[in-house]
Write an enzyme that holds these catalytic residues in place. Sequence first.
Site, PDB file in Angstrom:
ATOM      1  CB  VAL A 104      -0.919   0.022   1.247  1.00 39.02           C
ATOM      2  CG1 VAL A 104      -1.782   1.263   1.258  1.00 39.02           C
ATOM      3  CG2 VAL A 104      -1.774  -1.220   1.300  1.00 39.02           C
ATOM      4  CB  CYS A 105       2.381   3.430  -1.928  1.00 40.26           C
ATOM      5  SG  CYS A 105       1.858   3.277  -3.624  1.00 40.26           S
TER       6      CYS A 105
END
Length: 102
Positions: free
Chosen positions: A6-7
Amino acid sequence: MKIVLVCNAGMSTSVLVQKMLKSAEAKGIDAEIDAYSIEVLEETLENSKVDCILVGPQIRHMMPNVEKLASGVCPVALIDMRNYGTINGEAVLTQALDLINN
């Protein structure tokens, strides 16, 4: 196994995902590894089985939100900043496998 990174927008981790996939293939590990933005994480968790979530260091401030979303679903960890910065797919894959197996 499914590993989710996740970014912010899901873009900055795409190269890291490719390196992780290459490392998994070399080790004979059957893994699905994808990068998502934080905005679609809840939907991703609802629509597929996820074995672990690794959070990009640039959104470390979002860890409490990610941990809340993943509570009871899968373990969550922050990607080591050095491994993220050097795009060390092998080390990040090892981190994910350790998280899944512990």
